[in-house]
Design a protein around this motif. Structure first.
Motif, short mmCIF file in Angstrom:
data_model
loop_
_atom_site.label_atom_id
_atom_site.label_comp_id
_atom_site.label_asym_id
_atom_site.label_seq_id
_atom_site.Cartn_x
_atom_site.Cartn_y
_atom_site.Cartn_z
N GLU A 237 1.08 -1.58 -0.21
CA GLU A 237 0.02 0.22 0.14
C GLU A 237 0.99 1.16 -0.11
OE1 GLU A 237 -3.80 0.85 2.23
OE2 GLU A 237 -2.28 -0.49 3.46
N ARG A 238 0.29 2.26 -0.29
CA ARG A 238 1.20 3.65 -0.63
C ARG A 238 2.48 3.32 -0.82
NH1 ARG A 238 -0.47 3.42 4.67
NH2 ARG A 238 1.68 3.59 5.19
N CYS A 239 3.05 3.60 -0.55
CA CYS A 239 4.94 3.79 -0.66
C CYS A 239 5.51 2.33 -0.80
CB CYS A 239 5.83 4.50 -0.14
SG CYS A 239 5.14 6.40 0.19
N GLY A 240 4.83 1.61 -0.16
CA GLY A 240 5.28 -0.35 0.05
C GLY A 240 6.12 -0.57 1.62
N ASN A 241 6.41 -2.04 1.23
CA ASN A 241 6.44 -2.75 2.40
C ASN A 241 8.18 -2.09 2.55
OD1 ASN A 241 3.83 -3.59 2.56
ND2 ASN A 241 4.23 -4.71 4.24
N ALA A 242 8.95 -2.67 3.30
CA ALA A 242 9.98 -3.34 3.19
C ALA A 242 10.36 -4.44 2.39
CB ALA A 242 10.70 -3.65 4.81
N ASN A 243 11.70 -3.65 1.35
CA ASN A 243 11.70 -4.48 0.11
C ASN A 243 12.61 -5.83 0.73
OD1 ASN A 243 11.69 -5.37 -2.23
ND2 ASN A 243 12.84 -3.81 -3.64
N LEU A 244 11.69 -7.29 0.83
CA LEU A 244 12.68 -8.36 0.92
C LEU A 244 13.72 -8.18 -0.42
CD1 LEU A 244 10.00 -11.16 1.72
CD2 LEU A 244 12.13 -9.70 2.96
N VAL A 245 13.66 -7.95 -1.40
CA VAL A 245 14.13 -7.60 -2.59
C VAL A 245 15.77 -7.22 -2.20
CG1 VAL A 245 15.53 -7.96 -4.69
CG2 VAL A 245 13.14 -8.85 -4.33
N SER A 246 15.50 -5.90 -1.50
CA SER A 246 16.96 -5.62 -1.37
C SER A 246 17.72 -5.84 0.40
CB SER A 246 16.46 -3.64 -0.71
OG SER A 246 15.99 -3.18 -2.21
N LEU A 247 16.91 -6.19 1.08
CA LEU A 247 16.89 -7.02 2.67
C LEU A 247 17.79 -8.30 2.16
CD1 LEU A 247 13.96 -5.81 4.41
CD2 LEU A 247 16.35 -5.36 5.05
N ILE A 248 17.23 -9.03 1.69
CA ILE A 248 18.33 -10.56 1.40
C ILE A 248 19.58 -10.08 0.93
CG2 ILE A 248 18.33 -12.78 0.00
CD1 ILE A 248 15.11 -12.16 0.34
N PRO A 249 20.13 -9.83 -0.15
CA PRO A 249 21.03 -9.32 -0.57
C PRO A 249 22.58 -8.88 0.90
CG PRO A 249 19.76 -8.64 -2.23
CD PRO A 249 18.92 -9.10 -0.94
#
Ligand SMILES: [Zn+2]
Length: 531
Positions: A237-249
């Motif tokens: 929603e809105r600006c989104g959630n924490a991005n797992l694709v950035s967090l994982i690396p």
């Protein structure tokens, strides 16, 4: 020293499904759940059983997944008993490994939105956790607006979290629901919470309204939290959630986290991250974000010649991690700033063996510079660059010639009295000795031209059947009467590969035609069509 386990919880299918313009089907949800499972995500939140038919069906079937498949829903309603709340009953009956309840933890919301007392709110948390435990489910509690609530009334916010933990909830998840909390505040508040609830039972759920959901998740872990909730590509929603694709690396490749924690994603699976991110975009019919950290096309792209020659010698000079670790690749952009090093490296990547001192490299560099001066931009159109390079080396067959084309746009009144604009294109193509004439009708001239051009290419038709245009971008350069139009076309084929081609001309149809032609020829080269 043994590393501590850090758990990842994906909410793409629940919070991500709240995104504007996102509407997952049951098959989409199952495909994404399998992809997350394969990647090694510990928890997958599937949705809200009872809230809509797709989620209800999803939780009615056996999905055969290894992760902890989680159903989301509300705690029992105020003033009702747990056994007399149909919403809660549906949630408890869902085929899920875990249940994630959402509950208020900000006294202001309890008063205004829920219109109940702080005591009843806490009782509802206790009763709901107890009922789910009795059903044999693992239980999580999302403490909605936890950080705002904590700032307003720390005792109450903490009492809500503590009630769930004391009742046996596996995880108490602190949510920054409005997404306005800053990293230093997250660190302080999570630090205070883990004094009352052990950190290996505390999770963080951050929204991205100040572009810090990833940072907020990382500081929460530093402060003691051991579960991160987020979504693929930061969907939400809105600006989104924490991005797992950035967090994982970051968790896998940055020492501070990599040396302290283990996550469920293996080094091998980390290499599939670009693929996972693109597969979701594909499903949503969105163009991938070129500037996405780690996985974007531009994440490891270098333009200036001086940087490029250094990068070829020693990649670590300009790269914070190895692109291959996440399944990405280094790109040395070909542009008017390029030197021979960029061109030579690009040729090598394309698979064209050319000696570094071959004079044709210098010729190609001159052509690129000349064309960029009149408006071409090869750094955004790799497929057109590849054709230019192959032509410079004499390696593109002349598959077909467009002898003539004609496009017309007509506005008229249709049979039911509405004004409509329709476009027609007729294309005359010569393939070998054969002359073919095709017509196409479209909602615009470029659409019509594209349809006519791809309708009948004789013996080459089977090679381009899977070709599809996915994006069309137009820019007017220079301005004024001398303006030229630059068209970028993104195409895709049956293998899922995407490529971008370019055309430049004072005439928009002509620019589009060039880009369309490059796209078709590129596809023929790629498919190994015989000359
Ligand atoms: Zn949320």
């Amino acid at each position: 020293m043994a590393r501590e386990r850090l758990y990842l919880f994906d909410t793409t299918l629940r919070d991500g499904a709240q995104t504007n313009g996102v509407d997952f089907t049951l098959d989409d949800k199952l495909a994404i759940a399998r992809m997350l499972d394969d990647l090694g995500i510990d928890y997958v939140e599937g949705g809200y059983p009872g809230a809509n038919p797709v989620d209800t069906q999803l939780f009615a079937q056996d999905r055969k997944l290894a992760n902890t498949f989680t159903a989301f829903g509300m705690t029992r309603r105020p003033g009702r008993s747990a056994s007399n709340d149909p919403g809660l009953a549906a949630l408890l009956d869902a085929k899920a490994d875990a249940i994630c309840f959402v509950a208020k933890s900000w006294d202001y919301h309890v008063r205004v939105a829920l219109e109940t007392t702080p005591e009843e709110n806490i009782a509802s948390i206790r009763d709901s956790v107890r009922a789910a435990k009795a059903k044999g489910r693992e239980v999580l509690l999302d403490c909605e607006h936890f950080f705002d609530g904590y700032k307003a009334n720390p005792q109450f916010a903490l009492a809500c979290a503590k009630a769930a933990y004391d009742e046996g909830a596996r995880w108490v998840v602190l949510c920054d629901t409005n997404g306005g909390t800053l990293p230093h505040e997250i660190e302080t508040i999570v630090g205070a919470v883990v004094k009352a609830i052990p950190g290996d039972h505390v999770g963080i759920h951050a929204h991205n309204d100040t572009e810090q959901a990833v940072a907020n998740s990382l500081v929460a872990v530093r402060a003691g939290a051991r579960q991160i909730q987020g979504s693929l590509n930061g969907l939400g929603e809105r600006c989104g959630n924490a991005n797992l694709v950035s967090l994982i690396p970051t968790l896998k490749l940055k020492d501070e986290f990599a040396k302290t924690f283990d996550i469920g994603v293996s080094d091998e699976k980390l290499k599939s991250l670009v693929h996972v991110s693109r597969a979701l975009d594909e499903m949503l019919n969105r163009s991938p974000n070129r500037n996405a950290p780690y996985v974007g096309d531009s994440a490891f792209a270098t333009k200036a010649g001086i940087h490029a020659s250094a990068i070829v010698k020693e990649p670590a000079t300009y790269e914070h991690v190895a692109p291959e670790a996440v399944g990405n690749r280094r790109r040395l952009l070909v542009s008017d700033q390029s030197g021979r090093a960029n061109i030579a490296a690009e040729l090598e990547r394309i698979g064209l063996k050319v000696d570094r001192n071959d004079p044709r490299i210098g010729t190609l560099l001159d052509v690129v510079k000349e064309r960029e001066a009149i408006g071409y931009a090869y750094e955004s159109a790799e497929a057109s660059f590849e054709l230019l390079a192959r032509r410079a080396l004499g390696k593109v067959p002349n598959y077909f010639d467009v002898v003539q084309f004609d496009v017309n746009v007509e506005q008229r009144t249709n049979a039911v009295g509405q004004r409509v604009t329709v476009s027609m294109a007729v294309v005359k193509v010569k393939v070998g000795d054969e002359t073919l004439i095709s017509a196409g009708e479209g909602n615009g001239p470029v659409n019509a031209l594209d349809l006519a051009l791809r309708k009948d290419l004789g013996k080459y038709q089977s090679y381009i059947n899977g070709l599809e245009l996915t994006d069309y971008r137009v820019r007017i350069l220079n301005g004024g009467t001398e303006a030229v139009t630059r068209v970028l076309i993104e195409s895709r084929d049956e293998t899922g590969e995407r490529w971008t081609t370019i055309g430049v001309s004072p005439n928009i149809i002509d620019a589009s035609f060039q880009a369309l032609m490059d796209s078709i020829v590129y596809k023929l080269v790629k498919s190994g069509a015989p000359a």
